[in-house]
Enzyme design. Structure first.
Site, short mmCIF file in Angstrom:
data_model
loop_
_atom_site.label_atom_id
_atom_site.label_comp_id
_atom_site.label_asym_id
_atom_site.label_seq_id
_atom_site.Cartn_x
_atom_site.Cartn_y
_atom_site.Cartn_z
CG ASP A 56 -2.26 0.67 0.93
OD1 ASP A 56 -2.20 1.86 0.58
OD2 ASP A 56 -3.34 0.06 1.06
CG HIS A 64 -0.83 1.62 -3.43
ND1 HIS A 64 -2.07 1.33 -2.95
CD2 HIS A 64 -0.41 0.50 -4.08
CE1 HIS A 64 -2.41 0.09 -3.29
NE2 HIS A 64 -1.40 -0.45 -3.96
#
Ligand SMILES: *[C@@H]1O[C@H](CO)[C@@H](O)[C@H](O)[C@H]1NC(C)=O
Ligand SMILES: *[C@@H]1O[C@H](CO)[C@@H](O)[C@H](O)[C@H]1NC(C)=O
Length: 395
Positions: free
Chosen positions: A221, A244
Site C-alpha cells: 500500500d 502506492h
C-alpha cells in the site's frame, strides 16, 4: 595461572566498581533478566512490560536492551507513559520481535507494539516481524477477517526517535504516528510483498514536526500516507517501491476535518509504484484543506501515476455519491521531477469543481512514456509552469 586469573578478576571487579556510579546513574534493563527468552516461542510480552515499568520508574535516563534472538510478543504490547516518570528512555534492539503467526492471537486489538502518551523515547535498531501472511491470505480470499494490527504505533507522544529499525510483513500499517509532536523516523527499512493488502509503510496523522529520512519502504500500500491534521512534515531521501507511493490523503471523509499543511518531500525515488506523489480526497463536503506542499528532486521509474491530484477518490468506483470535494488544495509545488511514467497520463490534476486547486506550480518536470507522448490532464486546476515542463502543462 590461577593467580593471574584472580588478579585479573580483581582488577575487573575494581574497574567495574569504580565505574559503576555512572552505570547505575543510567541503568540498563535487559529484557532477558525479566524473563524474556530469545527462542521465538515463549511469549515475552510480560517481560517487555516489566522492563518498561522498570525504565519508567528510573529517575535518570534508562536503557531497555533486547539482545540478539527472536522474541515472541504474543499480545498487544501496551507501553504507556501515563505512569512513566522517565522522559529519556532508550530501547536498544539487537534482536527480532516476532508477532504470533496466527492472527487470531492478537484478536481484534488494533496495534501490536503500542506507545501511548510517552515523551522522549528513542528506539535504535531491531527488527519487527509482523508475520502478516496468514491475515493477507484471509483478506485476499474475501473472507470476513480481522482488520489486523499496526506493528508499531505511537499515540499522543512527544520527542520520539526511531533509528535503524527494520519492519517486515506487518498485518496492517507498519508504523503509525498519530497525535504526536516531534517524531524522527530515520534509517528505516520497511518491507512487505507488493500484493499484501493495507500494509502501508508509515502513516502520519494529527501530528506536527514529523521527519522521515534515509529510509526504504516497499509494501502493498502507500509507502507514506499522510492523514488529516498533519503539519510540518519533512520527508527526505526516501526510496519507495513496490507500493502506492506517497499519498496525502485520503482526506475529506468528514465534514469537520483538520487540514494538512507544510509538507516537504525532498529527494525521493519511486520504483514501479502505482502512484508517485499523490493528493487524494473523497468527493464529499468537508472543511479540510491541503496547503504549502513541496515535492522536490523526485525520480520516477515506471510509475503508473507519477504526479496526481485526485479529488474524486473512490476506490473500486463503488458506492460514491456524485458530489464535489470540499477539501481546498492550494500552493503545491512540483520541482525537479523526472523519469518514466507507466501510463500515458503522467500528470493528472482532477480537482474539486466547488473548491478548485489554486497555486499549483510545475517547475522543471520531465516525464516520458516509453517512446510515446506522455500527456497532462487538468480539471479545475490553476497555477503556473516554469522551466522545462514535459508533458506540456495544462494548468
Ligand atoms: C515547515 O516545516 C518545517 C519542518 O518540516 C519547519 O522547519 C518549518 O519551520 C515549517 N514552516 C513553517 C512556516 O511553519
Ligand atoms: C455527476 O454529475 C455531473 C454533473 O454535476 C454529471 O455531468 C455526471 O455525469 C455525473 N456522474 C455520474 C456518475 O452520475
Amino acid at each position: 595461572m590461577a593467580y593471574t586469573k584472580t588478579i585479573h578478576i580483581l582488577i575487573l571487579t575494581l574497574f567495574c566498581y569504580y565505574s559503576s556510579p555512572s552505570l547505575s546513574a543510567n541503568p540498563t534493563y535487559n529484557v532477558q533478566s525479566f524473563g524474556a527468552k530469545p527462542d521465538g516461542k515463549s511469549d515475552c510480552t510480560k517481560a517487555f512490560l516489566s522492563a518498561w515499568g522498570a525504565a519508567c520508574a528510573a529517575t535518570t535516563p534508562a536503557t531497555i536492551y533486547v539482545p540478539r534472538g527472536r522474541f515472541l510478543l504474543g499480545s498487544n504490547v501496551y507501553l504507556s507513559g501515563k505512569l512513566c516518570k522517565n522522559t529519556a528512555i532508550t530501547i536498544r534492539i539487537d534482536g527480532t520481535l516476532v508477532a504470533p503467526s496466527d492472527y487470531n492471537a492478537l484478536g481484534r486489538t488494533e496495534h501490536w507494539v503500542q506507545f501511548e502518551r510517552v515523551t522522549g523515547v528513542s528506539i535504535y535498531g531491531g527488527t519487527l516481524d509482523g508475520q502478516g501472511a496468514a491475515l493477507w491470505a484471509c483478506k485476499n480470499s474475501g473472507k470476513n477477517c480481522p482488520k489486523g494490527t499496526t506493528s508499531l504505533a505511537f499515540y499522543n507522544s512527544n520527542n520520539i526517535l526511531v533509528s535503524g529499525l527494520t519492519s517486515l510483513n506487518s498485518q496492517m500499517f507498519h508504523v503509525l504516528v498519530d497525535g504526536c509532536h516531534n517524531a524522527k523516523l530515520i534509517n528505516l527499512q520497511i518491507s512487505a510483498p507488493g500484493n499484501s493488502p493495507n500494509t502501508d509503510g508509515i502513516h502520519v496523522q494529527q501530528s506536527t514536526g514529523v521527519t522521515i529520512m534515509n529510509s526504504h519502504v516497499g509494501t502493498g500500500d502507500d509507502c507514506v500516507s499522510i492523514g488529516p491534521g498533519s503539519s510540518n512534515l519533512w520527508i527526505e531521501n526516501l526510496a519507495c517501491g513496490p507500493g502506492h507511493g506517497i499519498s496525502i490523503g485520503s482526506l475529506g471523509w468528514d465534514m469537520q476535518e483538520a487540514g494538512v499543511q507544510n509538507v516537504t518531500v525532498k529527494t525521493a525515488t519511486f520504483s514501479g509504484t502505482e502512484n508517485g506523489v499523490r493528493v487524494k480526497t473523497w468527493a464529499r463536503p468537508s472543511n479540510g484543506f491541503v496547503r504549502d506542499v513541496l515535492f522536490q528532486h523526485v525520480v520516477m521509474l515506471n510509475v503508473q501515476n507519477p504526479i496526481i491530484i485526485d479529488q474524486n477518490y473512490c476506490p473500486d468506483h463503488h458506492n460514491c455519491p456524485n458530489q464535489s470535494s470540499g477539501v481546498k488544495i492550494s500552493d503545491v509545488t512540483y520541482q525537479d521531477i523526472h523519469g518514466t511514467s507507466a501510463t500515458a497520463i503522467a500528470v493528472k490534476f482532477d480537482c474539486s469543481k466547488t473548491h478548485p486547486c489554486t497555486g499549483i506550480t510545475l517547475d522543471g518536470v520531465k516525464l516520458t512514456y516509453g517512446n510515446k507522448q506522455a500527456t497532462a490532464s487538468c480539471a479545475n486546476a490553476g497555477g503556473s509552469a516554469a522551466g522545462v515542463v514535459q508533458p506540456t502543462s495544462c494548468l
